[in-house]
Design a protein around this motif. Structure first.
Motif, PDB file in Angstrom:
ATOM      1  N   TRP A  20      49.049 -79.267  23.628  1.00  0.00           N
ATOM      2  CA  TRP A  20      49.718 -79.778  22.423  1.00  0.00           C
ATOM      3  C   TRP A  20      48.702 -80.253  21.391  1.00  0.00           C
ATOM      4  O   TRP A  20      47.547 -80.522  21.705  1.00  0.00           O
TER       5      TRP A  20
ATOM      6  N   LEU B 243      52.923 -81.515  18.061  1.00  0.00           N
ATOM      7  CA  LEU B 243      53.660 -80.290  18.363  1.00  0.00           C
ATOM      8  C   LEU B 243      52.984 -79.594  19.538  1.00  0.00           C
ATOM      9  O   LEU B 243      51.755 -79.626  19.667  1.00  0.00           O
TER      10      LEU B 243
ATOM     11  N   TYR C  26      54.532 -73.823  20.139  1.00  0.00           N
ATOM     12  CA  TYR C  26      55.774 -74.047  19.397  1.00  0.00           C
ATOM     13  C   TYR C  26      56.192 -72.811  18.622  1.00  0.00           C
ATOM     14  O   TYR C  26      57.363 -72.417  18.613  1.00  0.00           O
TER      15      TYR C  26
END
Length: 612
Positions: A78, A112, A116
């Protein structure tokens, strides 16, 4: 590398502290295994952000493209966004010189997952994300984590990204002044009074340009009451300026722009905005008011942030922007942005509502997530403000209160009188606020301003929400008991609340008894007050009890807002609109004459005497 080392130490510290913070809703960082976090900077991993300079044409919001790679990609990788970019000890206040590593200056803004928008990231080890940034008076950096949330590792940190002028005047917020012909303009910048003089340049129809000076406020970390606002959630708020535009002509359009005169004599200007001056109190003209509570903010790029439960926020904002030409004034009655001590969220909220608040007055009320903190004088001894204890809201937004710490006020808009209470301070009979409420309700001339509206954050009237029912009540304890005699005596038409994240409307009611059996058209006296819960602005929804009470006419477990339209002194339209499509799902009309307001109802007129 030394800078990256300081950054990583800072990131590890914040991950170690975030689990201690309680939030309203699911905290996106709550699943991170704090004790297993490690520093694993990998020379083969990379994060590149472009462009590195934003706002070259004066933009305050820009999209940044992140390109990143990892030699050992995982679906759990992430990206975290941090601002200011430099988390090193040199920028952190020293609270205890014996503590090492030092405190981190600010929390991550959002994150995020690396996959994603990159379905093949796990295979290729390469990804691309687009993130939206706003000008927040500081630079940004982006960190790539591996190991997921259970075993996070800092793998790479990006180059810095900054706006061309991070100090620029930004995010104007209009509000009504203390006089009917006055409009206030509040904005945020990075210019202190030693660097520049703040002002607003404004005119009617582009003629006779005038300049009005602005006052400047700010606050520091010591103004906060507790963590996280004093610790990892602290972020420099910049400088907050307010100018008072006076002697406006009713209903006339004005243009304005924010400015700063620098010490060298040059000026920095914002974009040009427009607003319509408020009508004269009692003026008979079309007047349209939007009311809601508990909206919060959300991220257009889909990222997770501190309070990731305001899912309807962007929809509500979009609906208001799309219908802005049919809105004259907005009331956001508490729980403004749910920053809860993470101050970066306030800038992001003012950016989100910018198209609205720069065009029509954006009036706010105090809610538990702005004010409440133990030992700070709040009526409720909770930690819901995250240590802000009202300071941030009171500085970021102007309200025409005699004392902004108290945050209760009266404001007139044409045929409307609004009495805005502060449920986070004591309102019971005998208190200063009770006296204010009675004066606000009693001092209005109902022949000129027939529509009397009471606004507050917590439900002081009626609600079928489960958390009230679990307390054996249908409202805040002591709320209705203290105030219903005033609502009845002064014939309040509507009492509208937030706090409960849904919509509900009652019949006209007094002492738990419906005083009018109609549901969609009220002709003549109401004989009671209609109570409305309009807390579905955006935060996660609040369920209702299954029992259908007689006084509850309409419920909706969804996001939405209320709109009032006064056509004249005798006709008012009430509408409830969903945020998802802007369509009307509940409505009623009131049609009456002045004599209907004068007519006596139970407990609304003095007892008769021998003289009568």
């Amino acid at each position: 590398m030394r800078f990256l080392g300081f950054v990583c130490l800072g990131i590890l510290w914040i991950l170690a502290t975030l689990h201690q913070v309680k939030s309203h809703g699911n905290h996106p960082f709550s699943k991170i295994a704090i004790r297993k976090t490690t520093f694993a900077l990998n020379k083969h991993a990379n994060v590149k952000a472009s462009p590195s300079v934003l706002g070259l044409k004066g933009e305050n919001t820009e999209w940044v493209t992140l390109e990143y790679s990892s030699p050992d990609p995982s679906s759990d990788d992430w990206i975290g966004v941090f601002s200011p970019a430099n988390f090193s000890s040199s920028t952190c206040p020293v609270e205890n010189p014996r503590v090492y590593p030092p405190l981190l200056c600010s929390a991550p803004i959002k994150f995020l997952f690396a996959n994603y928008t990159n379905a093949n990231y796990k295979t290729t080890g390469r990804g691309l994300l687009k993130l939206q940034l706003i000008n927040q008076r500081a630079d940004f950096s982006f960190a790539l984590f591996s190991g997921g949330l259970s075993k996070p590792k800092v793998v790479a940190i990006s180059n810095r990204v900054t706006f061309a002028n991070p100090d620029a005047p930004l995010y104007p917020r209009l509000a009504q002044g203390k006089n009917w012909n006055e409009m206030t303009v509040t904005w945020t910048s990075g210019y202190g009074i030693d660097e520049a003089e703040p002002l607003v340049a404004w005119s009617q129809n582009g003629k006779d340009l005038m300049q009005s000076p602005a006052g400047t406020l700010t606050f520091d970390r010591n103004s906060m009451c507790g963590a996280p606002a004093r610790t990892e959630g602290w972020r420099d708020p910049g400088f907050i300026h307010t100018s008072f535009l006076k002697e406006l002509w009713p209903n006339q359009e004005y243009t304005y722009k924010l400015g700063h005169k620098l010490n060298n004599g040059t000026y920095i200007w914002s974009s040009t905005y427009k607003f319509k001056a408020s009508p004269y109190p009692g003026q008979n003209s079309l007047q349209r008011v939007v009311i809601f509570g508990d909206m919060g903010k959300d991220e257009a790029d889909g990222s997770n942030e501190y309070n990731n439960f305001q899912r309807g926020s962007l929809n509500t904002t979009r609906q208001l922007i799309e219908d802005l030409k049919n809105i004259d004034i907005v009331f956001h009655i508490g729980d403004i942005c749910y920053a809860n001590g993470y101050l970066s969220q306030w800038d992001q909220f003012t950016a989100q509502i910018g198209p609205i608040a720069s065009t029509v007055p954006y009036m706010i009320a105090s809610g538990n997530h702005e004010r409440d903190w133990p030992g700070s004088g709040s009526f409720y001894d909770t930690m819901d403000s995250g240590g802000e204890c009202g300071v941030v809201a009171q500085n970021m937004f102007y309200v025409p209160a005699e004392n902004r710490e108290k945050f209760w006020y009266a404001t007139d808009y044409g045929m409307f009188r609004f009495c805005v209470a502060n449920t986070e301070l004591d309102w019971r009979e005998g208190t200063e606020q009770y006296k204010f409420i009675e004066h606000c309700l009693s001092s209005v001339d109902r022949q000129k301003q027939p529509w009397l509206i009471f606004l507050a954050h917590r439900v002081l009237g009626y609600s079928s929400c489960t958390f009230y029912a679990e307390q054996g009540s249908s409202s805040e304890p002591m709320g209705r008991e203290s105030l219903q005699s005033l609502w009845q005596k002064y014939k309040v038409d509507l009492a509208i609340y937030g706090h409960v994240h849904s919509y509900e409307r009652t019949c006209p009611i007094y002492q738990n008894i419906c005083t009018n059996e109609k549901k969609h058209y009220y002709k003549g006296p109401l004989n009671g007050t209609i109570h409305v819960v309009a807390g579905g602005g955006g935060a996660s929804l609040s369920p209702f009890i299954s029992l259908q009470t007689k006084w509850s006419i309409f419920r909706d477990y969804d996001y939405g807002f209320v709109k009032l339209t006064a056509f004249d002194h005798s006709n008012l339209l009430f509408e409830y609109k969903k945020s998802s499509d802007g369509k009307v799902y509940d409505s009623f009309r009131i049609s009456r004459d002045y004599r209907d307001i004068l007519a006596c109802a139970v407990d609304s007129c003095p007892r008769t005497t021998l003289a009568s």
